[in-house]
Design a protein around this motif. Structure first.
Motif: not given
Lengths: 473, 473
Positions: A443-471
């Motif tokens: 279980w990971i918060t959005l804040n934490q996922l965003n931190t991992f996105i800043m650094f390389n190679n952590y979130l795959n493209i499917q995870a990122r695609s879903l996060l982009s939809s958060i409105s």
């Protein structure tokens, strides 16, 4: 970690802005339709022997005669992860790092994104909304002899006096289809005047996220770039400041935002998550060996396609694309065609009042670094029609309608994939859903996922695609 | 980013503690000498044909008959970085991720580290201070049929009720010698009693850092593990709290600490540094192809060694090690022998009152991800005796004595390298030193470097080794 809160506030305001006098959303949808009608697109499935400049080389791999663009090769995988530990498969090899770039500009104090209605041969609808610039190195070094991509000069430092980099990250593509492919995801802000060419328009981030509620309008490249924007990942004191600033300036809606703020209420510390990832990468081995395409086991090549003998997974097909308003009007290329639709889904749950995302550490053959953080569920339709299906699939497919926060069809990149779309779902489960999860989930918060996105190679493209939809509107 | 400040405070207190009644530092130095005298070590250079279980396989690579441990293979490099864009070289291939683990325990409220006086065949002095556990996968899966390494069970989760993970990171080894090799750097804290075996002792972090002022006492594995401890990387409010806590409890010295605190005074934001790294990785290509050892150009193999025809860089030599108190008393193995001593140096400068490190983005053949962050200067002696030498070498070698903050000889890992040591230097330049640096260099604070260390594959082992020497007492 010192962050650029001024920029984050600019992004946040743009995300909370739906009104855009330059291009109201209803006009934008009509404009996209218009663009679609204005072009004639013909995608014809041909034979490999009919392709121009493409052919099977001496080593049996499928290549362009220039040696550029990409190739279809074979790989042999040996891994200790999962149930199937050895296999071989065709894969797209495109070792260059391309640009996925968006130009932004403050218009009436709000950051607007310069977006492009772009035709790609594999697109459902043919035209989808893409970043300002979407260019492979072959592309911008003009291997295909067309003109240089529009706005390239803004990203290559030639206008450095007038531009500021807001985001600049290396992010991965599909690990099941691409061999260690990454793109440079970059957002810049321009200060002065900038020409808006035909097929380009200014949208707020809020409008892009609104369009993500519809099927197949926002392309994959746009989704990956905007997923890097750290919205909702602010420390408490910053959000309090934002709330004050935002409410003073204008009546921005911020109620949704607060459910994403972890304010130190995350279930796990970031060090614990890093330790969990370290353990996954240490325990599982992934050995990938390049092999000639013809040595890939259980795959067949005839003049029409390269395909699995059970017609599973995907096939590679040669097509001729004829498009009226593209740099090169007619060309041939291989496209990857999925055998079936897929599903990607996040299960989210409020824990201590904050949304936590159930994240999976997933190994895929083309991953740059063994495992990447993936959505709770990521599979092809065929998989979940089988007896059991992957973990949590039934929680997603049988979710009561009031728990489904998001459910659309979104496309893969139309320059490589033939009309491939995946169902993107976010399900919010209730209190009863257990906190205890298998060891490869967390279980990971959005804040934490965003931190991992800043650094390389952590979130795959499917995870990122879903996060982009958060409105947040 | 939510962090575990309680743990960081524990680390800080240990770093500021030099008194240790269990093992005062002078006793520790005597104890190390004793350990050295207590063993008989004989390292004999032999012929490849005399090796047990090691030999040149059909593909010409040097391998152990079990297929485990490591092998010496060839690679062919093609890169757009630097002046030499194509070469081939031998490299150590050891794809497994091993453990470098330290057990800590609070004794009288202060975290103590369980350290081992360990013999390695290649060590200068034979005995150096190593982490509690230093084990390759072959090691702990008992390929060499010795007994399991001591304390292994604490790191494999078998004592999970009594242990807590304080740090757990994947970190790289020398990119010029190892092909994408990484180790799991892990520090755990145990709650209950724990047996202290012969050759082990408890030291504070301050004592380890004190021993780092001497040549060749603390081995490379210890240096890389402790470099991950984020000392000195606290936000302002935390250090204020620490100061209060520390001065209440005891009169800890904190004056040195404050020069490292960036308190938002860093020259560059973290996003700018990430953008700089992204640009380096996008612009420079690194293609590494495995080739048989015999196809490596300009390298010679005879029965005594594998070496470069100009006697440059390094050679691979077969040795027989006979050691009295090791798991396996006598064995043969290849060691890598450097052709000359090297130098690694950081230039640091106070900017806005905070120390900034002049960091280089450096490409090495075995890097996991194209470039890693390296010290200002990292080269072999041969290089800097040539006409010009690498950038900044003269600032380091000709620094006035009062600017030299650190200058010792430290060893490479004695399990793979034959008596290899590098000069480790930190030079503090004054105001006049220009802020403007070449595009592959950047000024970065300790706080920011510590953030990058938390995530994978950012700082190379030389940079980490130097950072481990920073002392706050």
């Amino acid at each position: 970690m010192k962050r650029d809160y001024a920029t984050e506030l600019d992004f946040l305001k743009s995300a909370l802005t739906l009104e855009n006098p330059l291009m109201p959303t209803e006009n934008f949808l009509a404009w996209m339709d218009e663009k679609k009608k204005a072009v004639k697109v013909d995608i014809e499935q041909i034979r490999f022997s009919e392709m121009d400049h493409w052919g099977f080389a001496a080593d049996s791999n499928l290549r362009h005669s220039s040696g550029k663009f990409f190739s279809i090769e074979g790989i042999e995988i040996d891994t200790s992860w999962g149930n199937v530990n050895q296999w071989s498969q065709p894969i797209i090899n495109q070792p260059e790092i391309g640009f996925l770039g968006i130009i932004t500009k403050k218009i009436n104090g709000i950051l607007h994104f310069l977006m492009q209605a772009k035709i790609e041969p594999g697109n459902i609808n043919f035209v989808q909304l893409s970043p300002t610039l979407q260019a492979t190195k072959s592309n911008y070094t003009k291997v295909h002899k067309g003109r240089a991509p529009l706005y390239l000069e803004y990203f290559r430092g030639e206008k450095s006096g007038q531009t500021r980099v807001l985001l600049d990250q290396l992010q991965s593509e599909q690990g099941a289809r691409f061999l260690k492919k990454r793109n440079r995801n970059i957002i810049i802000e321009v200060a002065g005047d900038i020409e808006v060419y035909d097929n380009f328009c200014w949208l707020t981030l809020g409008q892009i996220k609104e369009a993500l509620r519809y099927d197949n309008i926002i392309n994959m490249d746009t989704r990956t770039v905007i997923s890097g924007i750290p919205i909702g990942s602010y420390p408490t004191e910053v959000i309090r400041l934002y709330e004050t600033l935002l409410s003073t300036e204008k009546n921005y809606p911020t109620s949704l935002l607060t459910s994403f703020l972890d304010e130190e209420r995350s279930l796990h510390r970031i060090e614990e998550i890093i330790s969990w990832i370290t353990r996954q990468k240490s325990e599982y081995e992934l050995e990938v060996k390049s092999i000639p395409l013809k040595e890939v086991q259980r795959w067949v090549r005839d003049d029409m396609a390269i395909y699995h003998e059970d017609q599973k997974y995907f096939s590679v097909i040669p097509v001729r694309a004829t498009i009226s308003n593209r740099e090169v009007t007619s060309w041939t290329q291989p496209l990857v065609k999925s055998a079936q639709e897929g599903i990607i889904a996040f299960i989210i749950k409020k824990i201590k009042g904050v949304y936590h995302f159930l994240v999976q550490a997933k190994l895929e053959a083309g991953n740059f670094d063994i495992v990447e953080l993936a959505p709770t569920v990521q599979c092809l339709t065929g998989n979940y029609r089988e007896s059991n299906g992957p973990p949590f699939i039934h929680n997603v497919l049988n979710a009561p309608p009031e728990q489904v926060r998001y459910d659309t069809l979104q496309s893969e990149e139309g320059g490589r994939f033939y009309r491939e779309q995946n169902r993107n779902i976010i399900v919010e489960v209730n209190e009863d859903f257990p906190l205890e999860v298998p060891s490869n989930y967390m279980w990971i918060t959005l804040n934490q996922l965003n931190t991992f996105i800043m650094f390389n190679n952590y979130l795959n493209i499917q995870a990122r695609s879903l996060l982009s939809s958060i409105s947040f509107t």
